[in-house]
Design a protein around this motif. Structure first.
Motif, mmCIF file in Angstrom:
data_model
loop_
_atom_site.group_PDB
_atom_site.id
_atom_site.type_symbol
_atom_site.label_atom_id
_atom_site.label_comp_id
_atom_site.label_asym_id
_atom_site.label_seq_id
_atom_site.Cartn_x
_atom_site.Cartn_y
_atom_site.Cartn_z
ATOM 1 N N VAL A 155 0.860 -1.195 0.000
ATOM 2 C CA VAL A 155 0.000 0.000 0.000
ATOM 3 C C VAL A 155 0.888 1.233 0.000
ATOM 4 C CG1 VAL A 155 -1.818 1.251 1.196
ATOM 5 C CG2 VAL A 155 -1.769 -1.255 1.262
ATOM 6 N N PRO A 156 0.803 2.080 -1.019
ATOM 7 C CA PRO A 156 1.664 3.274 -1.077
ATOM 8 C C PRO A 156 1.318 4.265 0.030
ATOM 9 C CG PRO A 156 0.015 3.314 -2.826
ATOM 10 C CD PRO A 156 -0.090 1.967 -2.205
ATOM 11 N N GLY A 157 2.356 4.820 0.660
ATOM 12 C CA GLY A 157 2.160 5.861 1.675
ATOM 13 C C GLY A 157 1.769 5.344 3.043
ATOM 14 N N LEU A 158 1.777 4.023 3.233
ATOM 15 C CA LEU A 158 1.378 3.457 4.533
ATOM 16 C C LEU A 158 2.636 3.080 5.306
ATOM 17 C CD1 LEU A 158 -1.251 2.754 6.044
ATOM 18 C CD2 LEU A 158 -0.982 0.409 5.231
ATOM 19 N N GLY A 159 2.925 3.839 6.368
ATOM 20 C CA GLY A 159 4.143 3.614 7.144
ATOM 21 C C GLY A 159 3.959 2.570 8.231
ATOM 22 N N GLU A 160 5.050 2.330 8.969
ATOM 23 C CA GLU A 160 5.047 1.306 10.008
ATOM 24 C C GLU A 160 4.032 1.609 11.107
ATOM 25 O OE1 GLU A 160 6.619 -1.537 10.137
ATOM 26 O OE2 GLU A 160 7.567 -1.212 8.198
ATOM 27 N N THR A 161 3.924 2.890 11.482
ATOM 28 C CA THR A 161 3.029 3.257 12.591
ATOM 29 C C THR A 161 1.580 2.938 12.255
ATOM 30 O OG1 THR A 161 4.534 5.022 13.278
ATOM 31 C CG2 THR A 161 2.260 5.131 14.074
ATOM 32 N N ARG A 162 1.148 3.295 11.047
ATOM 33 C CA ARG A 162 -0.249 3.053 10.683
ATOM 34 C C ARG A 162 -0.494 1.571 10.388
ATOM 35 N NH1 ARG A 162 -2.499 7.677 6.719
ATOM 36 N NH2 ARG A 162 -0.581 7.270 5.526
ATOM 37 N N LYS A 163 0.528 0.850 9.920
ATOM 38 C CA LYS A 163 0.360 -0.591 9.736
ATOM 39 C C LYS A 163 0.148 -1.281 11.090
ATOM 40 C CE LYS A 163 4.018 -1.278 7.078
ATOM 41 N NZ LYS A 163 5.046 -2.018 6.293
ATOM 42 N N LYS A 164 0.919 -0.875 12.069
ATOM 43 C CA LYS A 164 0.751 -1.448 13.406
ATOM 44 C C LYS A 164 -0.617 -1.086 13.980
ATOM 45 C CE LYS A 164 5.660 -1.504 14.620
ATOM 46 N NZ LYS A 164 6.714 -0.954 15.507
ATOM 47 N N ALA A 165 -1.065 0.162 13.724
ATOM 48 C CA ALA A 165 -2.377 0.578 14.217
ATOM 49 C C ALA A 165 -3.491 -0.247 13.586
ATOM 50 C CB ALA A 165 -2.592 2.070 13.940
ATOM 51 N N LEU A 166 -3.365 -0.549 12.300
ATOM 52 C CA LEU A 166 -4.375 -1.360 11.616
ATOM 53 C C LEU A 166 -4.423 -2.780 12.170
ATOM 54 C CD1 LEU A 166 -3.771 -0.172 7.938
ATOM 55 C CD2 LEU A 166 -5.935 0.035 9.186
ATOM 56 N N LEU A 167 -3.244 -3.389 12.342
ATOM 57 C CA LEU A 167 -3.214 -4.759 12.857
ATOM 58 C C LEU A 167 -3.670 -4.822 14.310
ATOM 59 C CD1 LEU A 167 0.056 -6.194 11.297
ATOM 60 C CD2 LEU A 167 -2.299 -6.617 10.630
ATOM 61 N N LYS A 168 -3.377 -3.794 15.070
ATOM 62 C CA LYS A 168 -3.844 -3.761 16.463
ATOM 63 C C LYS A 168 -5.363 -3.607 16.511
ATOM 64 C CE LYS A 168 -3.225 -1.314 20.845
ATOM 65 N NZ LYS A 168 -2.535 -0.206 21.543
ATOM 66 N N HIS A 169 -5.911 -2.813 15.579
ATOM 67 C CA HIS A 169 -7.350 -2.554 15.574
ATOM 68 C C HIS A 169 -8.139 -3.782 15.111
ATOM 69 C CE1 HIS A 169 -10.952 -0.027 15.418
ATOM 70 N NE2 HIS A 169 -11.229 -0.577 14.247
ATOM 71 N N PHE A 170 -7.639 -4.461 14.070
ATOM 72 C CA PHE A 170 -8.391 -5.583 13.506
ATOM 73 C C PHE A 170 -7.899 -6.950 13.991
ATOM 74 C CE2 PHE A 170 -9.279 -2.181 10.482
ATOM 75 C CZ PHE A 170 -10.644 -2.314 10.327
ATOM 76 N N GLY A 171 -6.657 -7.004 14.499
ATOM 77 C CA GLY A 171 -6.144 -8.264 15.020
ATOM 78 C C GLY A 171 -5.409 -9.110 14.008
ATOM 79 N N SER A 172 -5.750 -9.004 12.715
ATOM 80 C CA SER A 172 -5.076 -9.798 11.687
ATOM 81 C C SER A 172 -5.380 -9.199 10.326
ATOM 82 C CB SER A 172 -5.553 -11.248 11.733
ATOM 83 O OG SER A 172 -6.914 -11.345 11.351
ATOM 84 N N VAL A 173 -4.540 -9.567 9.325
ATOM 85 C CA VAL A 173 -4.758 -9.108 7.953
ATOM 86 C C VAL A 173 -6.043 -9.713 7.389
ATOM 87 C CG1 VAL A 173 -3.789 -9.102 5.621
ATOM 88 C CG2 VAL A 173 -2.285 -8.775 7.591
ATOM 89 N N LYS A 174 -6.367 -10.917 7.832
ATOM 90 C CA LYS A 174 -7.583 -11.575 7.342
ATOM 91 C C LYS A 174 -8.832 -10.768 7.704
ATOM 92 C CE LYS A 174 -10.083 -15.971 7.646
ATOM 93 N NZ LYS A 174 -10.080 -17.327 8.266
ATOM 94 N N ARG A 175 -8.895 -10.314 8.934
ATOM 95 C CA ARG A 175 -10.042 -9.513 9.349
ATOM 96 C C ARG A 175 -10.032 -8.147 8.681
ATOM 97 N NH1 ARG A 175 -9.944 -10.710 15.891
ATOM 98 N NH2 ARG A 175 -10.376 -12.960 15.758
ATOM 99 N N LEU A 176 -8.835 -7.598 8.488
ATOM 100 C CA LEU A 176 -8.735 -6.315 7.798
ATOM 101 C C LEU A 176 -9.217 -6.444 6.356
ATOM 102 C CD1 LEU A 176 -7.794 -3.370 7.613
ATOM 103 C CD2 LEU A 176 -5.480 -4.207 7.205
ATOM 104 N N ARG A 177 -8.894 -7.562 5.699
ATOM 105 C CA ARG A 177 -9.310 -7.768 4.308
ATOM 106 C C ARG A 177 -10.855 -7.839 4.203
ATOM 107 N NH1 ARG A 177 -6.170 -11.597 3.299
ATOM 108 N NH2 ARG A 177 -4.642 -10.592 1.945
#
Length: 673
Positions: free
Chosen positions: A603-625
């Motif tokens: 994902v262009p423009g998505l840094g480490e901080t926001r990636k960690k925030a997304l995984l913390k919020h959803f718990g996994s990439v599967k749920r995020l998808r």
């Protein structure tokens, strides 16, 4: 063991008012002292169902044979009476801080006719003003040596002072100008006391006004062409500045404060105190204690305040006391401190700025003190031997468990499940033999199945290596019979398996006497089942539950409760905590690798901080998808445009295929520590 119901006060006997209570054992000795805002509510909490009490509280009430109380008017009086009784009775179940070493202080004996400056240790005495404590006695002597040039106060012992008065000749310090020589009458008792009071004022932090006065006197002497006097005053100022430089400025606003920090675990706590006067660290001290009563950080702080200021009055109690947690309630403690000082004392938690930064430094010192204390305790051979004997006795083992292996499971909401195995031999960690496992995925968070899997895998490897070792031994015996034993090398062990320097096979060929699992009955049952399935009967199993530090054995309905002061319990806790630390470290490293290698990297423009925030919020990439754009927008720091980009990128990326090990499916890595 006494039944608490046998000495429980009748309903209505306990007053609903502030007071202090004492539990006594069958011999009449006071074993615990406590205070309460409401005696009725507090004492009633001790006489509930024993299963609902904390382990330490349960031990105390079953050791006691009676309880009594004293009613007071206010919570402040209760605080003072509690401290007095703890000092008087020294109850075994109260938190009692002990110095991790004896700290020296700079003392001025103002109670004597001719006050003396000296280094003092031990309990404080009446009529003596103390400064410090300092980390080293030589630091005090260097400071005093610099200041005697300006404040030539007596430093000699009573014998030297008396002898000089008899012979009418001062000691060496009197000749070189570092003592005003009151022994031979060069100054009167009043003049010498004034020097001592100026010395105390300077040490107490009132330095600026005195230095300005000396500077003014120096300029006046120069204007009157008294150049020798001006030079002497200049040198005096330089000596005082050098003495001040020995204490670094930490608070620019010249604050007088004590900073108290606490580092703790389930069994012990360490307290560090920095004494700041005039914005400079004037002293440091530390305590360690066994947590013999059920007490939180706020309670530890309250006990520290009682011990630190219980016998202090006046300037010894500073204007500010900064702590990591406030006692509950805080008002009586603050009022008690104010009464001891004679004016208001600000008791608070630092929130920002230099004081918060300094508190972080004090906290680091407390943590290091706790680690050092544990290291010293663990390195003692006698203590380790006693710990192993206590474990063997409590678990009914045939011999002391010289090798202990502990297993722990770690995961994040069922994702990236891993396990750790740590090894302790003779009571010491053997980090070269630590192992890490990647656990197969289960539906949900099944720590019991994970524990069964990892124990089974570890001991299957043990059986395999044991079999290979047997095959190698038979082959070696045949070669010896054929006269070719000299051609056999230890490095040519089975299947290319090398041996350690002490001749033992590496990896899993050496079995433990005791397996410890992090958990209670279910985890212990799973571990025992895995061993039984493999036919292993000579390895004992136990579990250590975090909540109450209970030791569970297979097939037992009740846990084994080791005594609070047991070295065996302390060793089991160290083993369990080390396995927990090692598992978490591995699990975090896996999460980091997953994060860096996942589809979010595209994902262009998505840094480490926001990636960690997304995984913390959803718990996994599967749920995020599976989330909608609106749901992604709920993540802190993610706007709608970014959410749309993330959703499109995840939709375009196919789910990664799971990695499969065609052999055993396990990851076994060296600890590397």
């Amino acid at each position: 063991m006494a039944d608490p119901s046998s000495y429980r006060p009748k309903p209505g006997q306990i007053p609903d008012s502030p007071g202090v209570y004492r539990f006594r054992d069958e011999h009449g000795r006071v074993i615990y002292v406590g205070k309460a805002k409401s005696l009725r509510q507090r004492l009633s909490s001790y006489f509930q169902d024993l299963a609902g009490l904390h382990t330490r509280t349960r031990t105390m009430v079953t050791t006691a044979a009676s309880v009594e109380w004293t009613v007071v008017s206010t919570e402040v009086e209760a605080l003072q009476l509690e401290y007095t009784w703890i000092k008087e009775y020294d109850p075994r179940f109260n938190v009692k801080y002990r110095d991790d070493k004896s700290y020296p202080s700079l003392a001025v004996t103002m109670g004597e006719e001719f006050p003396r400056v000296q280094v003092m240790r031990g309990p404080k005495k009446k009529g003596v003003r103390y400064f410090g404590p300092y980390a080293h006695a030589w630091a005090i002597r260097e400071t005093v040596d610099l200041m005697l040039r300006v404040f030539p106060v007596r430093t000699c012992s009573a014998g030297v002072f008396k002898r000089s008065a008899q012979i009418g000749r001062p000691c060496l310090l009197g000749y070189i100008g570092k003592c005003s020589a009151p022994c031979v009458g060069r100054v009167s008792a009043e003049e010498h006391r004034e020097l001592a009071e100026e010395f105390c004022d300077f040490m107490a932090g009132r330095t600026g006004a005195y230095l300005r006065r000396l500077e003014q006197q120096m300029h006046e002497a120069a204007e009157e062409m008294e150049y020798e006097k001006a030079a002497r005053l200049r040198d005096d100022m330089e000596a005082l500045r050098r003495a001040l430089e020995k204490n670094a400025v930490v608070l620019a606003d010249a604050t007088d404060a004590d900073l108290i920090a606490v580092a703790e675990d389930e069994l012990e706590a360490a307290v560090q105190i920095f004494h700041v006067r005039g914005g400079r660290v004037r002293g440091q001290r530390g305590w360690v204690t066994d947590k013999v009563e059920n007490v939180d950080t706020a309670g530890l702080v309250e006990h520290a305040l009682q011990q630190l200021y219980g016998e202090e009055r006046g300037d010894a109690v500073p204007k500010e006391v900064l702590v990591p947690a406030l006692p509950e309630p805080v008002e009586p403690v603050a009022q008690w401190l104010g009464e001891r000082r004679g004016s208001r004392v600000d008791l608070r938690i630092p929130q920002r700025g230099d004081k918060k930064d300094l508190m972080a430094t004090v906290q680091r010192n407390a943590q290091q003190a706790l680690v050092l204390h544990k290291t010293k305790r663990a390195s003692d051979l006698t203590t380790r031997s006693r710990a192993l004997e206590e474990i063997a006795e409590a678990l009914e083992l045939d011999s002391a468990p010289l090798r202990i292996e502990c297993f722990d499971i770690s995961h994040l909401q069922g994702q990236d499940v891993v396990a750790s195995m740590v090894v302790f031999e003779d009571g010491l960690a053997r980090k070269s033999e630590y192992r890490r496992f990647q656990i197969k995925s289960f539906e949900g968070q099944d720590d019991v199945r994970s524990m069964h899997e990892v124990i089974g895998r570890r001991f299957r490897r043990y059986l395999q290596e044991k079999q290979k070792a047997g095959e190698w031994s038979e082959e070696n015996a045949v070669e010896e019979e054929n006269g070719r034993a000299a051609d056999v090398r230890a490095g040519d062990a089975f299947a290319g398996e090398a041996r350690t320097e002490d001749g033992r096979p590496k990896r899993f060929a050496y079995p433990p006497q005791l397996v410890v699992v992090d958990g209670g009955q279910p985890q212990v049952a799973a571990a025992r089942k895995a061993l039984d399935e493999l036919g292993i009967e000579d390895v004992a199993v136990c579990g250590l539950a975090k909540r109450l530090e209970e030791v569970w054995l297979p097939g037992e309905d009740d846990p084994v409760v080791l005594p609070r002061t047991s070295e065996g319990l302390y060793l089991l806790q160290r083993v369990r905590d080390e396995a927990h630390r090692f598992a978490i470290a591995y699990q975090r490293s896996k999460r980091t690798r997953t994060l860096r290698a996942g589809p979010l990297d595209e994902v262009p423009g998505l840094g480490e901080t926001r990636k960690k925030a997304l995984l913390k919020h959803f718990g996994s990439v599967k749920r995020l998808r599976a989330a909608t754009v609106e749901q992604i927008c709920e993540t802190p720091g993610i706007g709608r445009k970014t959410a749309e980009t993330i959703a499109a990128a995840l939709a375009a990326a196919a789910p990664p295929a799971p990695a499969v090990n065609t052999a055993t499916g396990e990851i076994m890595e060296e600890a590397g520590e």
